[in-house]
Each structure stands twice: as structure tokens, then as C-alpha cells.
Design an enzyme around this catalytic site. Structure first.
Site, PDB file in Angstrom:
ATOM      1  N   ASN A   1      -2.865   6.182  -1.366  1.00  8.49           N
ATOM      2  CA  ASN A   1      -2.877   6.524  -0.113  1.00  8.49           C
ATOM      3  C   ASN A   1      -2.160   7.660   0.533  1.00  8.49           C
ATOM      4  O   ASN A   1      -2.498   8.053   1.540  1.00  8.49           O
ATOM      5  CB  ASN A   1      -2.018   5.086   0.692  1.00  8.49           C
TER       6      ASN A   1
ATOM      7  N   SER B   1       0.892  -1.127   0.031  1.00  6.38           N
ATOM      8  CA  SER B   1       0.069  -0.193  -0.056  1.00  6.38           C
ATOM      9  C   SER B   1       0.920   1.194   0.010  1.00  6.38           C
ATOM     10  O   SER B   1       0.490   2.316  -0.443  1.00  6.38           O
ATOM     11  CB  SER B   1      -0.681   0.037   1.355  1.00  6.38           C
TER      12      SER B   1
ATOM     13  N   HIS C   1      -0.612  -2.429  -7.285  1.00  7.71           N
ATOM     14  CA  HIS C   1      -1.542  -2.053  -6.105  1.00  7.71           C
ATOM     15  C   HIS C   1      -3.092  -2.048  -6.484  1.00  7.71           C
ATOM     16  O   HIS C   1      -3.614  -1.005  -6.887  1.00  7.71           O
ATOM     17  CB  HIS C   1      -1.098  -0.747  -5.663  1.00  7.71           C
TER      18      HIS C   1
ATOM     19  N   GLU D   1      -3.058   0.598  -9.275  1.00  7.71           N
ATOM     20  CA  GLU D   1      -2.079   1.463  -9.558  1.00  7.71           C
ATOM     21  C   GLU D   1      -0.872   0.692  -9.756  1.00  7.71           C
ATOM     22  O   GLU D   1      -0.506  -0.230  -9.112  1.00  7.71           O
ATOM     23  CB  GLU D   1      -1.625   2.033  -8.067  1.00  7.71           C
TER      24      GLU D   1
HETATM   25  N1  CAA Z   1     -15.502  -9.269  -2.411  1.00 10.58           N
HETATM   26  C1  CAA Z   1     -16.430  -9.352  -3.499  1.00 10.58           C
HETATM   27  N2  CAA Z   1     -17.448  -8.758  -4.017  1.00 10.58           N
HETATM   28  C2  CAA Z   1     -18.021  -7.901  -2.993  1.00 10.58           C
HETATM   29  C3  CAA Z   1     -17.369  -7.665  -1.631  1.00 10.58           C
HETATM   30  C4  CAA Z   1     -16.075  -8.330  -1.565  1.00 10.58           C
HETATM   31  N3  CAA Z   1     -15.423  -8.256  -0.470  1.00 10.58           N
HETATM   32  N4  CAA Z   1     -18.093  -6.789  -1.050  1.00 10.58           N
HETATM   33  C5  CAA Z   1     -18.974  -6.269  -1.824  1.00 10.58           C
HETATM   34  N5  CAA Z   1     -19.025  -6.903  -2.950  1.00 10.58           N
HETATM   35  C6  CAA Z   1     -19.859  -6.854  -4.067  1.00 10.58           C
HETATM   36  C7  CAA Z   1     -21.127  -7.278  -3.728  1.00 10.58           C
HETATM   37  O1  CAA Z   1     -21.250  -8.760  -4.067  1.00 10.58           O
HETATM   38  C8  CAA Z   1     -22.152  -6.426  -4.429  1.00 10.58           C
HETATM   39  O2  CAA Z   1     -22.445  -7.052  -5.815  1.00 10.58           O
HETATM   40  P1  CAA Z   1     -23.994  -7.519  -6.198  1.00 10.58           P
HETATM   41  O3  CAA Z   1     -24.792  -6.954  -5.573  1.00 10.58           O
HETATM   42  O4  CAA Z   1     -23.703  -7.403  -7.791  1.00 10.58           O
HETATM   43  O5  CAA Z   1     -23.568  -9.063  -5.828  1.00 10.58           O
HETATM   44  C9  CAA Z   1     -21.598  -5.115  -4.873  1.00 10.58           C
HETATM   45  O6  CAA Z   1     -20.177  -5.497  -4.420  1.00 10.58           O
HETATM   46  C10 CAA Z   1     -22.001  -3.992  -3.735  1.00 10.58           C
HETATM   47  O7  CAA Z   1     -21.935  -4.586  -2.549  1.00 10.58           O
HETATM   48  P2  CAA Z   1     -23.140  -4.214  -1.263  1.00 10.58           P
HETATM   49  O8  CAA Z   1     -24.249  -3.871  -2.249  1.00 10.58           O
HETATM   50  O9  CAA Z   1     -23.348  -5.354  -0.327  1.00 10.58           O
HETATM   51  O10 CAA Z   1     -22.661  -2.975  -0.533  1.00 10.58           O
HETATM   52  P3  CAA Z   1     -22.073  -1.662  -0.980  1.00 10.58           P
HETATM   53  O11 CAA Z   1     -22.840  -1.197  -2.397  1.00 10.58           O
HETATM   54  O12 CAA Z   1     -21.912  -0.852  -0.033  1.00 10.58           O
HETATM   55  O13 CAA Z   1     -20.688  -1.831  -1.928  1.00 10.58           O
HETATM   56  C11 CAA Z   1     -18.382  -1.558  -1.599  1.00 10.58           C
HETATM   57  C12 CAA Z   1     -19.556  -2.308  -1.267  1.00 10.58           C
HETATM   58  C13 CAA Z   1     -18.282  -1.982  -3.144  1.00 10.58           C
HETATM   59  C14 CAA Z   1     -17.198  -2.093  -0.618  1.00 10.58           C
HETATM   60  C15 CAA Z   1     -18.568  -0.058  -1.533  1.00 10.58           C
HETATM   61  O14 CAA Z   1     -18.863   0.053  -0.052  1.00 10.58           O
HETATM   62  C16 CAA Z   1     -17.372   0.752  -1.605  1.00 10.58           C
HETATM   63  O15 CAA Z   1     -17.014   1.080  -2.530  1.00 10.58           O
HETATM   64  N6  CAA Z   1     -16.570   0.983  -0.341  1.00 10.58           N
HETATM   65  C17 CAA Z   1     -15.441   1.517  -0.558  1.00 10.58           C
HETATM   66  C18 CAA Z   1     -14.390   0.851  -0.936  1.00 10.58           C
HETATM   67  C19 CAA Z   1     -12.964   1.494  -1.037  1.00 10.58           C
HETATM   68  O16 CAA Z   1     -12.729   2.702  -0.953  1.00 10.58           O
HETATM   69  N7  CAA Z   1     -11.849   0.792  -1.126  1.00 10.58           N
HETATM   70  C20 CAA Z   1     -10.452   1.288  -1.392  1.00 10.58           C
HETATM   71  C21 CAA Z   1      -9.895   0.959  -0.045  1.00 10.58           C
HETATM   72  S1  CAA Z   1      -8.378   1.712  -0.106  1.00 10.58           S
HETATM   73  C22 CAA Z   1      -7.338   0.528  -0.888  1.00 10.58           C
HETATM   74  O17 CAA Z   1      -7.871  -0.430  -1.310  1.00 10.58           O
HETATM   75  C23 CAA Z   1      -5.997   0.913  -0.983  1.00 10.58           C
HETATM   76  C24 CAA Z   1      -4.996   0.573   0.300  1.00 10.58           C
HETATM   77  O18 CAA Z   1      -3.831   0.379  -0.093  1.00 10.58           O
HETATM   78  C25 CAA Z   1      -5.524   0.523   1.556  1.00 10.58           C
HETATM   79  P1  NAD Z   2      -4.231  -9.525   5.694  1.00  8.49           P
HETATM   80  O1  NAD Z   2      -3.767  -9.498   7.184  1.00  8.49           O
HETATM   81  O2  NAD Z   2      -5.812  -9.779   5.445  1.00  8.49           O
HETATM   82  O3  NAD Z   2      -3.452 -10.862   5.012  1.00  8.49           O
HETATM   83  C1  NAD Z   2      -2.179 -10.915   5.100  1.00  8.49           C
HETATM   84  C2  NAD Z   2      -1.916 -12.415   4.944  1.00  8.49           C
HETATM   85  O4  NAD Z   2      -0.337 -12.524   4.506  1.00  8.49           O
HETATM   86  C3  NAD Z   2      -2.049 -13.273   6.056  1.00  8.49           C
HETATM   87  O5  NAD Z   2      -3.053 -14.443   5.723  1.00  8.49           O
HETATM   88  C4  NAD Z   2      -0.784 -13.797   6.496  1.00  8.49           C
HETATM   89  O6  NAD Z   2      -0.976 -15.049   7.149  1.00  8.49           O
HETATM   90  C5  NAD Z   2      -0.027 -13.879   5.309  1.00  8.49           C
HETATM   91  N1  NAD Z   2       1.473 -13.590   5.632  1.00  8.49           N
HETATM   92  C6  NAD Z   2       2.135 -12.793   6.398  1.00  8.49           C
HETATM   93  N2  NAD Z   2       3.437 -12.968   6.430  1.00  8.49           N
HETATM   94  C7  NAD Z   2       3.630 -14.146   5.208  1.00  8.49           C
HETATM   95  C8  NAD Z   2       4.613 -14.688   4.820  1.00  8.49           C
HETATM   96  N3  NAD Z   2       5.976 -14.308   5.142  1.00  8.49           N
HETATM   97  N4  NAD Z   2       4.498 -15.626   3.740  1.00  8.49           N
HETATM   98  C9  NAD Z   2       3.335 -16.155   3.343  1.00  8.49           C
HETATM   99  N5  NAD Z   2       2.337 -15.477   3.559  1.00  8.49           N
HETATM  100  C10 NAD Z   2       2.178 -14.318   4.831  1.00  8.49           C
HETATM  101  O7  NAD Z   2      -3.547  -8.447   4.916  1.00  8.49           O
HETATM  102  P2  NAD Z   2      -4.211  -7.723   3.617  1.00  8.49           P
HETATM  103  O8  NAD Z   2      -5.287  -6.405   3.982  1.00  8.49           O
HETATM  104  O9  NAD Z   2      -4.713  -8.634   2.688  1.00  8.49           O
HETATM  105  O10 NAD Z   2      -2.981  -6.741   3.001  1.00  8.49           O
HETATM  106  C11 NAD Z   2      -2.033  -7.407   2.448  1.00  8.49           C
HETATM  107  C12 NAD Z   2      -1.000  -6.369   1.672  1.00  8.49           C
HETATM  108  O11 NAD Z   2      -1.859  -5.691   0.689  1.00  8.49           O
HETATM  109  C13 NAD Z   2      -0.394  -5.420   2.584  1.00  8.49           C
HETATM  110  O12 NAD Z   2       0.877  -5.092   2.047  1.00  8.49           O
HETATM  111  C14 NAD Z   2      -1.353  -4.257   2.675  1.00  8.49           C
HETATM  112  O13 NAD Z   2      -0.737  -3.136   2.619  1.00  8.49           O
HETATM  113  C15 NAD Z   2      -1.918  -4.141   0.956  1.00  8.49           C
HETATM  114  N6  NAD Z   2      -3.028  -3.628   0.427  1.00  8.49           N
HETATM  115  C16 NAD Z   2      -4.050  -3.835   1.615  1.00  8.49           C
HETATM  116  C17 NAD Z   2      -5.471  -3.107   1.392  1.00  8.49           C
HETATM  117  C18 NAD Z   2      -6.483  -3.303   2.061  1.00  8.49           C
HETATM  118  O14 NAD Z   2      -7.466  -2.634   1.862  1.00  8.49           O
HETATM  119  N7  NAD Z   2      -6.606  -4.060   3.455  1.00  8.49           N
HETATM  120  C19 NAD Z   2      -5.395  -2.657   0.060  1.00  8.49           C
HETATM  121  C20 NAD Z   2      -4.411  -2.714  -0.836  1.00  8.49           C
HETATM  122  C21 NAD Z   2      -3.296  -3.167  -0.462  1.00  8.49           C
END
Ligand code: CAA
Ligand code: NAD
Length: 283
Positions: A190, A119, A140, A152
Site C-alpha cells: 500500500n 492494510s 496481509h 505480505e
Molecule cells: N471472489 C472470488 N473469485 C473472484 C472474485 C471474488 N470476489 N472476483 C473475481 N473472481 C474470479 C472470477 O470467478 C474469475 O474466475 P473464473 O473465470 O475462473 O471463474 C476470475 O476471478 C476473473 O474474474 P472476471 O473474469 O470476472 O474479471 P477479471 O478478469 O477482471 O478479474 C480481478 C477480476 C481478478 C478482480 C481483476 O480485475 C484484478 O486482478 N483486479 C485487480 C485486483 C487488485 O489489484 N487487488 C489488490 C487490491 S489492493 C489490496 O488488496 C491490498 C489492500 O490492503 C487494500
Molecule cells: P469490510 O467493511 O468489508 O468488513 C469488515 C467487517 O468487520 C464487517 O463485516 C464488520 O461488521 C466487521 N467488524 C467490525 N468491527 C468488528 C469487531 N469489533 N468484531 C468483529 N467484527 C467486526 O472491510 P474489508 O474490506 O473486509 O477490510 C477488513 C480489513 O482488511 C481492514 O483492516 C482492511 O484494511 C484490510 N484489507 C482490506 C483490503 C481491501 O481491498 N478491502 C485488502 C487487504 C486488507
């Protein structure tokens, strides 16, 4: 170069989603986790998603079985020996990623691309653990992977154009949209998203409003699909904290300091949805 065999490291919420979309696109997938129960949870999640698609008429039972049949279990990083690309999605920690990339560099064939779903950690620094920094790249995905359009793609300092193009082509085959980004802390996603989430946590910490009120303001006022505290729980509070630490350290600017309340939740093991408790209770 041709990519047929994909290995995914980490079967958590991201790794399982990446494995699912790769298998759906016809790639052979080896899904690896260090813990067998994490692998089992990952496969259960994939099966549940595919079953919902079958129920909704988006896939047939045969397609579902075909996708699951393309995913092979692995508990050993040395299974990378047949991979054309490895996508690492283990925990957001540089020491862990260095150790994984060192092992993969020795185990994977010379032509293999080593990608990371990090991330925020610097791709260039992860690549430095290998003898093939030109074949290391950031890929990403966004959470939830089966739903979100964006990937990304982050170039490390040494990443070649050939590797970039192969990953861009693969992203398109997965039905996702690639966006090219340079290797700076937090990339684009991020760097912009996480300070907003961190500010929401400061707002909660200062008692400006309740968690529900903060989330409602951003959902109803800004049309965000989830409020920032719900989204933090969904991402994982440990991952949010790791990312803020990387931004803080990488830019040396106090505007990126992680909220003490975020630190407190992580110290308590309240990591969000995945542990059943974060800002909200999921038990
Ligand atoms: N896996 C697979 N499909 C999923 C799912 C999951 N975990 N969660 C939801 N869905 C699907 C559902 O099945 C549904 O599809 P259908 O109705 O066609 O079956 C659709 O997505 C919509 O789901 P819901 O109606 O249950 O709920 P919602 O309308 O609130 O949507 C959401 C759920 C898509 C997660 C929406 O809330 C959303 O877009 N949230 C924001 C997500 C976001 O910002 N993601 C980026 C996070 S940051 C990141 O990822 C980067 C990082 O490095 C941290
Ligand atoms: P998570 O905690 O759900 O899963 C991580 C998994 O990796 C666990 O099942 C753990 O057992 C496994 N693991 C740890 N060390 C390991 C090793 N040495 N060998 C094999 N497996 C190992 O975490 P996550 O949310 O899936 O995040 C995973 C990566 O993706 C991180 O780098 C995170 O920053 C990135 N990421 C997370 C998100 C998010 O929304 N959570 C979005 C984009 C990217």
C-alpha cells in the site's frame, strides 16, 4: 507448531475470503462478526464462489459441502478459546483493533498466534495491546482473496522466528506466496499502490479527465487489470482513506495527503462497491 483451528474476525469482503481459502485448505474455521447480517452476507459470498467452482467443474458438490461444513459461525470473540491462530480482518481502525486484540489475548490459548490482515496499521502498535507481542504478526491478504497469489507477512518488532515460520508455512498451505516485509507505514503493497490511487483521485478532482478516461489510461496504457478509480471502489473508499491517513501520519510527508475529494466521498457514505456507490454507481 501445528495449526489446525483458525478463527477469522470480520466476515466482510476480506474476512469471508480468508475463511474460504482456509476451509478449502482443510483448516477448521470459526468465522466471527459482530453483526449477524454481516456474517450471513459473508457466508452467502463464500457459497456463491464455491457454487461457481462447482458449475465450472473445479470442485464437486461434495467438496463444496465439505468446505462449508468446516466453517462455524461465531458472534463472540471468546470463541477464540480453541484457536491455534486468529486472523483479524475487521475495520481499519486502531482503536477497534486494539479492543479486539485485548479481548483475543485474554480469550485465546497461550500458544495461539494473533495475526492481523491490516492494510497499513503498525503491527508493533497492535501487538502492544496484548501480553504476547512476540506472537502477533501481520498476514496481509490481497482482494479478492480466493484469486490473488500474494500474502505480505509483516514482522512486528517483537515477532519471533517461530511465529514467522508458522505463518509462512500456513500461507504456503493456502496455495499463496508469502513475501516478508518489515513494519513500516503501508508495508510495501500500500505504500506503492495507494499513492497511485490517491493521485488518480486528485486527477479527477482537478478535472484533468473523466473517471472513465483516467481508468482507461491506466488499463489500456499500463495493462492494469482495473483502472485506479474502479480499484478504489473495489477496495472500499473508507479503507483507501484510512491507509492514506496512516501514510501521511507515519511519514509526515505532504506527498501522502489524502485527496479532499476522497474525504468528501467517504463523508457522504459513498464507500464504493460495498455500499452501491463510489466513483461509479453499482445499484
Ligand atoms: N471472489 C472470488 N473469485 C473472484 C472474485 C471474488 N470476489 N472476483 C473475481 N473472481 C474470479 C472470477 O470467478 C474469475 O474466475 P473464473 O473465470 O475462473 O471463474 C476470475 O476471478 C476473473 O474474474 P472476471 O473474469 O470476472 O474479471 P477479471 O478478469 O477482471 O478479474 C480481478 C477480476 C481478478 C478482480 C481483476 O480485475 C484484478 O486482478 N483486479 C485487480 C485486483 C487488485 O489489484 N487487488 C489488490 C487490491 S489492493 C489490496 O488488496 C491490498 C489492500 O490492503 C487494500
Ligand atoms: P469490510 O467493511 O468489508 O468488513 C469488515 C467487517 O468487520 C464487517 O463485516 C464488520 O461488521 C466487521 N467488524 C467490525 N468491527 C468488528 C469487531 N469489533 N468484531 C468483529 N467484527 C467486526 O472491510 P474489508 O474490506 O473486509 O477490510 C477488513 C480489513 O482488511 C481492514 O483492516 C482492511 O484494511 C484490510 N484489507 C482490506 C483490503 C481491501 O481491498 N478491502 C485488502 C487487504 C486488507
Amino acid at each position: 507448531m501445528t495449526i489446525e483451528n483458525v478463527m477469522v474476525i470480520g466476515a466482510g469482503q476480506m474476512g469471508s475470503g480468508i475463511a474460504q481459502v482456509c476451509a478449502q485448505a482443510g483448516f477448521n474455521v470459526t468465522l466471527n462478526d459482530m453483526k449477524e447480517e454481516a456474517y450471513n452476507r459473508g457466508i452467502q459470498g463464500i457459497t456463491k464462489n464455491l457454487s461457481r467452482d462447482v458449475e465450472k467443474g473445479r470442485k464437486t458438490e461434495e467438496e463444496k459441502e465439505g468446505i462449508l461444513g468446516r466453517i462455524t459461525k461465531s458472534l463472540d470473540l471468546n470463541d477464540a478459546k480453541n484457536a491455534d491462530i486468529v486472523i483479524e480482518a475487521a475495520v481499519e481502525n486502531m482503536d477497534v483493533k486494539h479492543s479486539i486484540f485485548k479481548t483475543l489475548d485474554a480469550a485465546a490459548p497461550e500458544h495461539a498466534i494473533l495475526a492481523t490482515n491490516t492494510s497499513s496499521l503498525p503491527i508493533t502498535e497492535i501487538a502492544a495491546a496484548t501480553n504476547r507481542p512476540e506472537r502477533v504478526i501481520g498476514m496481509h491478504f490481497m482482494n479478492p482473496v480466493p484469486v490473488m497469489q500474494l500474502v505480505e507477512i509483516i514482522r512486528g518488532l517483537a515477532t519471533t522466528d517461530e511465529v514467522y515460520t508458522a505463518v509462512e508455512d500456513m500461507t504456503t498451505k493456502l496455495g499463496k506466496t508469502p513475501v516478508e516485509v518489515q513494519d513500516f507505514p503501508g508495508f510495501v503493497s500500500n505504500r506503492i499502490l495507494m499513492p497511485m490511487i490517491n493521485e488518480a483521485i486528485f486527477t479527477l478532482q482537478e478535472g484533468v479527465a473523466s473517471k472513465e478516461a483516467i481508468d482507461s489510461v491506466m488499463k489500456l496504457g499500463m495493462n492494469h487489470p482495473m483502472g485506479p478509480l474502479t480499484l478504489a471502489d473495489f477496495i472500499g473508499l473508507d479503507t483507501c482513506l484510512y491507509i492514506m491517513e496512516i501514510l501521511y501520519e507515519g511519514f509526515g510527508d505532504s506527498k501522502y495527503r489524502p485527496s479532499p475529494l476522497l474525504r468528501k466521498y467517504v463523508a457522504a457514505g459513498w464507500l464504493g462497491k460495498k455500499t452501491g456507490r463510489g466513483f461509479y454507481d453499482y445499484s
